[in-house]
Design a protein around this motif. Structure first.
Motif, PDB file in Angstrom:
ATOM      1  N   VAL A 250      34.919  50.745  51.952  1.00 33.07           N
ATOM      2  CA  VAL A 250      35.406  49.931  50.840  1.00 33.07           C
ATOM      3  C   VAL A 250      34.978  48.491  51.074  1.00 33.07           C
ATOM      4  CG1 VAL A 250      37.457  49.064  49.662  1.00 33.07           C
ATOM      5  CG2 VAL A 250      37.405  51.427  50.507  1.00 33.07           C
ATOM      6  N   GLN A 251      34.365  47.869  50.069  1.00 29.32           N
ATOM      7  CA  GLN A 251      34.020  46.452  50.140  1.00 29.32           C
ATOM      8  C   GLN A 251      35.280  45.642  49.812  1.00 29.32           C
ATOM      9  OE1 GLN A 251      30.998  45.366  51.223  1.00 29.32           O
ATOM     10  NE2 GLN A 251      30.507  47.542  51.488  1.00 29.32           N
ATOM     11  N   THR A 252      35.821  44.947  50.803  1.00 29.67           N
ATOM     12  CA  THR A 252      37.099  44.257  50.612  1.00 29.67           C
ATOM     13  C   THR A 252      37.003  43.140  49.578  1.00 29.67           C
ATOM     14  OG1 THR A 252      36.609  42.844  52.523  1.00 29.67           O
ATOM     15  CG2 THR A 252      37.948  44.824  52.922  1.00 29.67           C
ATOM     16  N   GLY A 253      35.828  42.547  49.433  1.00 35.04           N
ATOM     17  CA  GLY A 253      35.654  41.483  48.452  1.00 35.04           C
ATOM     18  C   GLY A 253      35.721  41.960  47.013  1.00 35.04           C
ATOM     19  N   SER A 254      35.694  43.279  46.802  1.00 36.24           N
ATOM     20  CA  SER A 254      35.748  43.825  45.445  1.00 36.24           C
ATOM     21  C   SER A 254      37.188  43.992  44.963  1.00 36.24           C
ATOM     22  CB  SER A 254      35.022  45.177  45.383  1.00 36.24           C
ATOM     23  OG  SER A 254      35.733  46.183  46.099  1.00 36.24           O
ATOM     24  N   LEU A 255      38.132  43.432  45.718  1.00 36.92           N
ATOM     25  CA  LEU A 255      39.554  43.490  45.348  1.00 36.92           C
ATOM     26  C   LEU A 255      39.801  42.922  43.953  1.00 36.92           C
ATOM     27  CD1 LEU A 255      42.716  43.536  46.446  1.00 36.92           C
ATOM     28  CD2 LEU A 255      42.303  41.089  46.339  1.00 36.92           C
ATOM     29  N   GLU A 256      40.704  43.570  43.214  1.00 33.13           N
ATOM     30  CA  GLU A 256      41.087  43.112  41.881  1.00 33.13           C
ATOM     31  C   GLU A 256      42.560  43.419  41.665  1.00 33.13           C
ATOM     32  OE1 GLU A 256      41.332  41.373  38.678  1.00 33.13           O
ATOM     33  OE2 GLU A 256      39.188  41.637  39.087  1.00 33.13           O
ATOM     34  N   THR A 257      43.348  42.374  41.370  1.00 33.63           N
ATOM     35  CA  THR A 257      44.769  42.586  41.051  1.00 33.63           C
ATOM     36  C   THR A 257      45.108  42.052  39.652  1.00 33.63           C
ATOM     37  OG1 THR A 257      45.575  40.470  41.920  1.00 33.63           O
ATOM     38  CG2 THR A 257      45.365  42.301  43.497  1.00 33.63           C
TER      39      THR A 257
ATOM     40  N   GLU B   7      42.191  35.558  44.961  1.00 31.73           N
ATOM     41  CA  GLU B   7      41.630  34.600  45.915  1.00 31.73           C
ATOM     42  C   GLU B   7      42.489  34.530  47.182  1.00 31.73           C
ATOM     43  OE1 GLU B   7      40.511  29.867  46.003  1.00 31.73           O
ATOM     44  OE2 GLU B   7      40.412  30.944  44.078  1.00 31.73           O
ATOM     45  N   HIS B   8      43.810  34.552  46.989  1.00 30.18           N
ATOM     46  CA  HIS B   8      44.712  34.505  48.139  1.00 30.18           C
ATOM     47  C   HIS B   8      44.603  35.773  48.991  1.00 30.18           C
ATOM     48  CE1 HIS B   8      49.054  33.984  49.848  1.00 30.18           C
ATOM     49  NE2 HIS B   8      48.122  33.662  50.723  1.00 30.18           N
ATOM     50  N   VAL B   9      44.573  36.943  48.331  1.00 30.95           N
ATOM     51  CA  VAL B   9      44.503  38.203  49.078  1.00 30.95           C
ATOM     52  C   VAL B   9      43.164  38.351  49.791  1.00 30.95           C
ATOM     53  CG1 VAL B   9      44.645  40.726  48.906  1.00 30.95           C
ATOM     54  CG2 VAL B   9      46.171  39.306  47.545  1.00 30.95           C
TER      55      VAL B   9
ATOM     56  N   VAL C 196      38.031  38.485  53.842  1.00 33.67           N
ATOM     57  CA  VAL C 196      36.809  39.178  53.440  1.00 33.67           C
ATOM     58  C   VAL C 196      35.530  38.538  53.977  1.00 33.67           C
ATOM     59  CG1 VAL C 196      37.916  40.100  51.378  1.00 33.67           C
ATOM     60  CG2 VAL C 196      36.605  37.987  51.215  1.00 33.67           C
ATOM     61  N   ASN C 197      35.542  37.246  54.252  1.00 33.35           N
ATOM     62  CA  ASN C 197      34.335  36.603  54.789  1.00 33.35           C
ATOM     63  C   ASN C 197      34.016  37.113  56.196  1.00 33.35           C
ATOM     64  OD1 ASN C 197      33.884  35.081  52.481  1.00 33.35           O
ATOM     65  ND2 ASN C 197      35.111  33.359  53.220  1.00 33.35           N
TER      66      ASN C 197
END
Length: 195
Positions: free
Chosen positions: A73-80, A87-89, A97-98
């Motif tokens: 899973v690409q963690t930067g693809s998070l969406e809430t 941005e916070h998560v 994610v960086n």
């Protein structure tokens, strides 16, 4: 006559026999959802999901043997559904994610409890730490896709939970702002790769 009957029987059984062998599957990115629910200050659970997921595994339909599971899973693809929260998560308080752009689940086997249900005990690597993770899996459907690619597909519902503090993600736990337990919601269609 007997020889002809034997050949006919083998020809009829051939598709079934071929299907029963271990086969490699890949998650269909267009029909895979990896989501989660987490408590927010006790008021309600916040839903999030990851838009970029790839995965493969080997499965034998007849013996129910599972192996070589790897889901990334690409963690930067998070969406809430909230830019500020996303941005916070993605920050160092949560997913960082960086420094940790991927989380990876791996497993070498599964334990069936019926023809359509079972448990997969594997390991999740997140934030540079690897810990056990158990997932409950339900096989919804297993047959050729009725349109489009036409490949043999396994339809899977997967559920699980984890305590994020086990991976060192402790922001908001002690003061009750953000729950520790994360409920995992995974729905996927896995396509056989040998077609």
């Amino acid at each position: 006559m007997m020889r002809r009957a034997l050949v006919s029987t083998l020809l009829i059984a051939a598709p079934t026999l071929a299907q029963a062998e271990p086969a490699r599957y890949e998650l269909d990115p267009a029909h895979t959802t990896v989501a989660f629910l987490i408590d927010h200050v006790g008021y309600a659970a916040t839903l999030g999901l990851f838009g970029e997921v790839v995965g493969t595994f080997t499965y034998d339909m007849e013996t129910q043997e599972l192996s070589d599971v790897e889901v990334t899973v690409q963690t930067g693809s998070l969406e809430t559904m909230n830019d500020a929260r996303d941005e916070h998560v993605r920050s160092g308080d949560f997913l960082a994610v960086n420094d940790h752009p991927e989380m990876v689940f791996t497993a070498d086997s599964g334990t069936p409890s019926s023809d359509t249900e079972g448990e997969v005990a594997g390991e999740l690597t997140l934030l540079g730490q690897t810990n056990p993770l158990v997932l409950d899996v339900t096989l919804n459907k297993a047959e050729e896709y009725p349109f489009g690619h036409g490949r043999f597909v396994l339809g899977l519902t997967v559920r699980g939970s984890l305590n994020r503090s086990d991976w060192g993600m402790t922001y908001g736990v002690d003061n009750g702002l953000v729950g520790d337990e994360v409920t995992l919601i995974i729905e996927t269609e896995a396509m056989r790769m040998d077609e």
